[in-house]
Design a protein around this motif. Structure first.
Motif, mmCIF file in Angstrom:
data_model
loop_
_atom_site.group_PDB
_atom_site.id
_atom_site.type_symbol
_atom_site.label_atom_id
_atom_site.label_comp_id
_atom_site.label_asym_id
_atom_site.label_seq_id
_atom_site.Cartn_x
_atom_site.Cartn_y
_atom_site.Cartn_z
ATOM 1 N N TYR A 112 56.294 3.064 -77.583
ATOM 2 C CA TYR A 112 55.441 2.077 -76.923
ATOM 3 C C TYR A 112 54.130 2.725 -76.490
ATOM 4 O O TYR A 112 54.118 3.841 -75.965
ATOM 5 N N ASP A 113 53.040 1.994 -76.693
ATOM 6 C CA ASP A 113 51.725 2.427 -76.207
ATOM 7 C C ASP A 113 51.493 1.906 -74.799
ATOM 8 O O ASP A 113 51.975 0.825 -74.428
ATOM 9 N N GLU A 114 50.720 2.668 -74.030
ATOM 10 C CA GLU A 114 50.255 2.202 -72.715
ATOM 11 C C GLU A 114 51.397 1.721 -71.826
ATOM 12 O O GLU A 114 51.355 0.644 -71.227
ATOM 13 N N LEU A 115 52.426 2.524 -71.706
ATOM 14 C CA LEU A 115 53.593 2.196 -70.884
ATOM 15 C C LEU A 115 53.283 2.448 -69.409
ATOM 16 O O LEU A 115 52.854 3.533 -69.029
ATOM 17 N N LEU A 116 53.508 1.442 -68.569
ATOM 18 C CA LEU A 116 53.315 1.582 -67.132
ATOM 19 C C LEU A 116 54.669 1.620 -66.435
ATOM 20 O O LEU A 116 55.467 0.689 -66.554
ATOM 21 N N GLN A 117 54.935 2.711 -65.710
ATOM 22 C CA GLN A 117 56.186 2.864 -64.969
ATOM 23 C C GLN A 117 55.943 2.576 -63.487
ATOM 24 O O GLN A 117 54.971 3.062 -62.904
ATOM 25 N N VAL A 118 56.834 1.807 -62.900
ATOM 26 C CA VAL A 118 56.743 1.455 -61.487
ATOM 27 C C VAL A 118 58.103 1.692 -60.847
ATOM 28 O O VAL A 118 59.096 1.067 -61.224
ATOM 29 N N LYS A 119 58.166 2.613 -59.866
ATOM 30 C CA LYS A 119 59.386 2.877 -59.119
ATOM 31 C C LYS A 119 59.218 2.328 -57.705
ATOM 32 O O LYS A 119 58.186 2.552 -57.058
ATOM 33 N N LEU A 120 60.248 1.632 -57.228
ATOM 34 C CA LEU A 120 60.232 1.039 -55.895
ATOM 35 C C LEU A 120 61.390 1.583 -55.063
ATOM 36 O O LEU A 120 62.519 1.640 -55.539
ATOM 37 N N THR A 121 61.105 1.959 -53.827
ATOM 38 C CA THR A 121 62.174 2.423 -52.951
ATOM 39 C C THR A 121 63.055 1.270 -52.485
ATOM 40 O O THR A 121 64.201 1.482 -52.076
ATOM 41 N N ALA A 122 62.536 0.053 -52.531
ATOM 42 C CA ALA A 122 63.307 -1.147 -52.192
ATOM 43 C C ALA A 122 62.636 -2.335 -52.859
ATOM 44 O O ALA A 122 61.419 -2.460 -52.819
#
Length: 240
Positions: A188-198
């Motif tokens: 995948y191109d331009e993959l955005l990862q988002v991690k949330l603590t809650a």
């Protein structure tokens, strides 16, 4: 009444009428400004139309789940300036309300836009405080909980630069990859990862999202009671 008095009365009326019309013209309301448009790149990651569906697979059990778009409503959000005598909004921007449903059951998920950009920030420039965010919440018809939710997609941010945001009920860690990344064996191109603590849209559990332009969420990893479950996209039909 003499002819002279009648003439003067008519003249006074005409003068009053001219002054009234002039005053009305001077105080003519300004046209309402155009809404700030949603960035095309943001929409490519997050806005999908009915007919869209995704098939995900649990990496541990191999169980499949189907998620589909129930509705997508595009609107204009107006935020008033607090004065009852003024109708012009201080913020007016394009918005959407996207509803998705899972074959596993549970409440529908709602996606909507929040715009926080103010000068000197720019819509097309990465910032420590992104101009836009996508909020994900649960649709609970008999509750106000769907008004809460959690920011799950920040826009615009720097590529290849890890950072975080303190949001309403969690810390959001993000990383936008400029290099090709493989998820479930798929590049995948331009993959955005988002991690949330809650994540309020997942009952407060920590969640990790992987976003791709033209695909949406290609992987979701959730940790419940320290047990991790990973759902990875295996196929999809996309309508935008």
């Amino acid at each position: 009444m003499t002819i002279v008095q009648t003439t003067l009365t008519k003249l006074r009326f005409l003068v009053s009428l001219v002054l009234l019309l002039s005053s009305t013209a001077c105080h003519k309301e300004r046209p309402e400004p155009e809404a700030v448009p949603l960035p095309a790149e943001l929409k490519s990651y997050t806005l999908f139309q009915p007919g869209t569906h995704w098939i995900y697979q649990d990496s541990a059990t191999r169980q499949l789940d189907s998620v589909w778009v129930v509705s997508a409503e595009q609107t204009v959000h107006r935020l008033g300036n607090g004065s009852k005598n003024k109708t012009y909004p201080t913020l007016k921007y394009e918005d959407f309300r996207l509803r998705t449903r899972s074959g596993r059951g549970g409440p529908d998920r709602l996606y909507s836009i929040d715009r926080t950009c103010t000068l000197p920030n720019r819509e097309d420039q990465a910032s420590q405080l992104p101009c836009w965010s996508v909020r994900r919440s649960q649709d609970l018809p008999n509750s106000t909980a769907d008004e809460e939710g959690t920011d799950v997609f920040p826009y615009l941010i720097d590529r290849d630069k890890a950072s975080f945001l303190n949001i309403y009920n969690a810390v959001l860690y993000y990383y936008w990859n400029s290099q090709v990344q493989r998820i479930g064996g798929v590049p995948y191109d331009e993959l955005l990862q988002v991690k949330l603590t809650a994540d309020a849209s997942e009952n407060g559990w920590p969640v990790h999202y992987y976003w791709v332009s033209g695909k949406g969420i290609v992987r979701q990893r959730i940790r419940r009671n320290n047990v991790v479950q990973t759902w990875t996209l295996v196929r999809s039909t996309i309508v935008q």
